[in-house]
Design an enzyme around this catalytic site. Sequence first.
Site, short mmCIF file in Angstrom:
data_model
loop_
_atom_site.label_atom_id
_atom_site.label_comp_id
_atom_site.label_asym_id
_atom_site.label_seq_id
_atom_site.Cartn_x
_atom_site.Cartn_y
_atom_site.Cartn_z
N ASP A 75 0.84 -1.19 0.00
CA ASP A 75 0.00 0.00 0.00
C ASP A 75 0.88 1.25 0.00
OD1 ASP A 75 -2.20 1.87 0.54
OD2 ASP A 75 -3.36 0.08 1.00
N HIS B 180 2.05 1.84 -3.27
CA HIS B 180 1.19 2.84 -3.91
C HIS B 180 1.79 4.23 -3.93
CE1 HIS B 180 -2.63 0.16 -3.13
NE2 HIS B 180 -1.68 -0.46 -3.80
#
Length: 400
Positions: free
Chosen positions: A219, A242
Amino acid sequence: MGLELNAAAISLLLILLTSTTTINAQTKVFDVRNYGAKPNDDITPAVTEAWKDACAYPGSSKVVVPAAVYWVGTVKFLGPCKGPIEFNVLGSINSPGDPNYFNGDLWIGFERIDHLTMSGTGDFDGQGGTAWGRSNCSKNSYCIHLPISLRFDFVTNSIVRDITSYDSKQFHINVFGCQNLTFDHVTIRAPENSPNTDGIHIGHSTKINVINSKISTGDDCVSLGDGSQDIFIQGVNCGPGHGISIGSLGKYQNEQPVSKVRVIGCTLSNTKTGVRIKTWPDSYPGSASDIHFENIIMENVDTPILIDQEYCPWNQCKSQNPSKVKISNVSYKNIRGTSRTKVAVKIVCSKALPCQNVELTGIDLKYNGKDGPATSRCVNVNPIIGGHQNPPACTIKTLN
Ligand SMILES: *[C@@H]1O[C@H](CO)[C@@H](O)[C@H](O)[C@H]1NC(C)=O
Ligand SMILES: *[C@@H]1O[C@H](CO)[C@@H](O)[C@H](O)[C@H]1NC(C)=O
Ligand SMILES: *[C@@H]1O[C@H](CO)[C@@H](O)[C@H](O)[C@H]1NC(C)=O
């Protein structure tokens, strides 16, 4: 009256320096082995007792976890302490694997401590593999109940250095209500497909530095929630994951502004986004301002530059209502590298509150694909353009 630095002054200075060293040398060590810790054992009681004694010691103290493999259950290291305290980890600390062991979203917490130093070449292994398999983040409630590996709550004037965090079940590190906290040479590692394993999440905190660190997760690399102010990120290597994210903002009422953020000299490799600001449509008011990205290298990043004011995963919102989060004074300077998708620069601002004072200077992002050159998209924003621009600024432009 001038001060001459003669031989006498120098020797006085040396005496002073030597006596300071002596004081530091008197740091009292609390070794967990003296509290019954044995390799391959659960050392939760030992480390808890060692912390209590160190924290109550009226001077400089140091809890030492020597090099070996240990297991630790949920534990909260509470302050305030009577003096500066160091938590020195040389061993490998493992979490219980079974998510059912936990009855809250905490594995290891540090709370209300001033002058904490966390150091050592040791690591914290969140044993996340068992949790990820079951997680169903689309329901948006299961994931947030999994334990965060390391929580820092109301920690001030402190430093975390050299440690490694592996495979958290949820976020690796969460920072809340902190002031003047530095993460230096920290390593964070979880697989690309591990859900919600943000590297360092910061919220409601001031003067937080993340420097010289390497973060690979499933993430966000570093994410900044509301109330993040005076944040400095430098020399951080992210990927996979991310990317570096501000937000998402605007989902809840009474969110605090995000302001004064500097992201300098970072590299993002194989991440979904590079540097991103995201806010929810159909949202509560908020603001993000004074945010600057400089000298950033993008290597094979899906969307290197992104402002997304229509962020709405899993279709949870009525996205026709625009975001009420005001974005202003944002700059991107000297951002170069490669993009994995064609739209390398995407600045989608709110129709209700267009972005103000967004600057793009010296952008050089090449599209990796074969179907033409990189493009850029601007919605509800009139960026200030300077220097080289590849893709050309606002190839596609919409002003509502
Ligand atoms: C996750 O939850 C959604 C919504 O409740 C459901 O449709 C889906 O089947 C679930 N997936 C898994 C892997 O449990
Ligand atoms: C911030 O914390 C560091 C580390 O403890 C300390 O050396 C420094 O003096 C603090 N800065 C301020 C302004 O208190
Ligand atoms: C944005 O920058 C301008 C010019 O420097 C300044 O006057 C304004 O207060 C800033 N806005 C915010 C919200 O920080």
